[in-house]
Design a protein around this motif. Structure first.
Motif, short mmCIF file in Angstrom:
data_model
loop_
_atom_site.label_atom_id
_atom_site.label_comp_id
_atom_site.label_asym_id
_atom_site.label_seq_id
_atom_site.Cartn_x
_atom_site.Cartn_y
_atom_site.Cartn_z
N GLU A 112 0.83 -1.20 0.00
CA GLU A 112 0.00 0.00 0.00
C GLU A 112 0.87 1.26 0.00
N LEU A 115 2.29 1.65 -3.50
CA LEU A 115 1.29 2.16 -4.44
C LEU A 115 1.05 3.65 -4.23
N LYS A 116 1.03 4.06 -2.96
CA LYS A 116 0.85 5.49 -2.67
C LYS A 116 2.02 6.30 -3.21
N ILE A 118 3.96 5.52 -5.71
CA ILE A 118 3.88 5.54 -7.17
C ILE A 118 2.86 6.57 -7.64
N ASP A 119 1.67 6.57 -7.02
CA ASP A 119 0.62 7.51 -7.41
C ASP A 119 1.07 8.96 -7.23
N ARG A 120 1.70 9.24 -6.09
CA ARG A 120 2.14 10.62 -5.83
C ARG A 120 3.28 11.01 -6.76
N ILE A 122 3.79 9.81 -9.86
CA ILE A 122 3.21 10.01 -11.20
C ILE A 122 2.56 11.39 -11.28
N GLY A 123 1.78 11.74 -10.25
CA GLY A 123 1.13 13.06 -10.23
C GLY A 123 2.13 14.19 -10.25
N GLU A 170 -5.00 12.90 0.43
CA GLU A 170 -4.02 12.68 -0.65
C GLU A 170 -3.87 13.92 -1.52
N ALA A 174 -0.44 15.85 -2.16
CA ALA A 174 0.05 16.05 -3.52
C ALA A 174 0.45 17.52 -3.75
#
Length: 269
Positions: A112, A115-116, A118-120, A122-123, A170, A174
């Motif tokens: 988890e 994944l967090k 990676i998401d941050r 990418i953004g 989130e 970000a």
């Protein structure tokens, strides 16, 4: 399945023996895997005299089901081998399952967090397009160690402050990531300029306001009152993207900023 294979299955079922091909189809386990289980002694079928062909039985199918179940629970083949020796399971299995549950929960938390991150990331890359590698690694390391940072902050300040810092949405995190990257990039660009340079002090003002937004005045005040040893621990928990030379310059910049702006956050009671 062709007619010859069907006949083979029928004859072998009559004798309660199955060739490795038939057994593979029956169980949905690849022949390569069955070979490997045989080699390591996890699932050893009988061998046909003379040819050495592997012959599987219904008992092997039950044993394979045990292996599949324990693999599903995340156990290693070595651990499963130990379980396979038991004809039945008792209360001792509860302790083993509780330990395995703990291991799986740690893996889940790790996944988890990954994944967090990676998401941050990418953004962030979509917004910034290009990020200094030291800033990027500092941010990524910070995301990876958020749990440790939170525990440390609870111990050194309070749980309430830790909840305030790490309980943000989130979207808020970000936005802070983006501002952190931009300010770090600007600080590196300005490094070496006189501390009273208007552009330098404007950067310091934005940096300080962003810090206040992230941690709040109470936490910032508590962190500023820490002893030298605690300050070193803080630096280890919150990784910096700056070199030693940049850190020393920034320290002078912020000292000048605080003196000339009467900056002294109140203790957050």
């Amino acid at each position: 399945m062709d007619m010859n294979r069907q006949l083979e299955v029928t004859l072998m079922k009559k004798d309660e023996y199955y060739s490795i091909g038939v057994f593979s189809e029956m169980t949905g386990t690849s022949i390569r895997t069955l070979h490997y289980y045989d080699e390591i002694g996890l699932l050893k079928p009988e061998k046909e005299t003379g040819t050495g062909r592997r012959l599987y039985t219904d008992r092997d199918a039950k044993d394979l089901q045990k292996i599949i179940c324990f693999k599903f629970l995340g156990y290693s083949l070595e651990q499963i081998r130990a379980f396979m020796k038991d004809a039945c399971f008792d209360a001792g299995l509860i302790e083993a399952l509780q330990e395995q549950k703990r291991v799986l929960e740690e893996r889940k938390e790790h996944i988890e967090t990954g994944l967090k991150a990676i998401d941050r990331t990418i953004g962030l890359l979509e917004e910034e397009e290009e990020i200094d590698s030291s800033v990027f690694m500092s941010l990524l390391n910070s995301i990876q160690t958020e749990k440790e940072q939170r525990i440390w902050l609870e111990q050194q300040v309070s749980k309430r402050f830790a909840d305030d810092v790490f309980g943000k949405s989130e979207d808020e995190m970000a936005k802070l990531d983006q501002e952190y990257v931009r300010l770090s990039k600007e600080a590196k660009r300005l490094m070496g300029k006189p501390v009273d340079d208007p552009e330098v002090q404007d950067m310091a003002d934005r940096y300080m306001k962003t810090s206040l937004e992230f941690v709040g005045e109470g936490v910032l005040s508590a962190l500023g009152q820490m002893e030298t040893i605690e300050s070193r621990q803080l630096a280890e928990k919150f990784p910096s993207p700056f070199t030693k030379e940049e850190e020393e310059w920034l320290q002078r910049v912020f000292e000048y900023y605080m003196i000339h702006n009467d900056f002294c956050p109140e203790s957050g009671g």
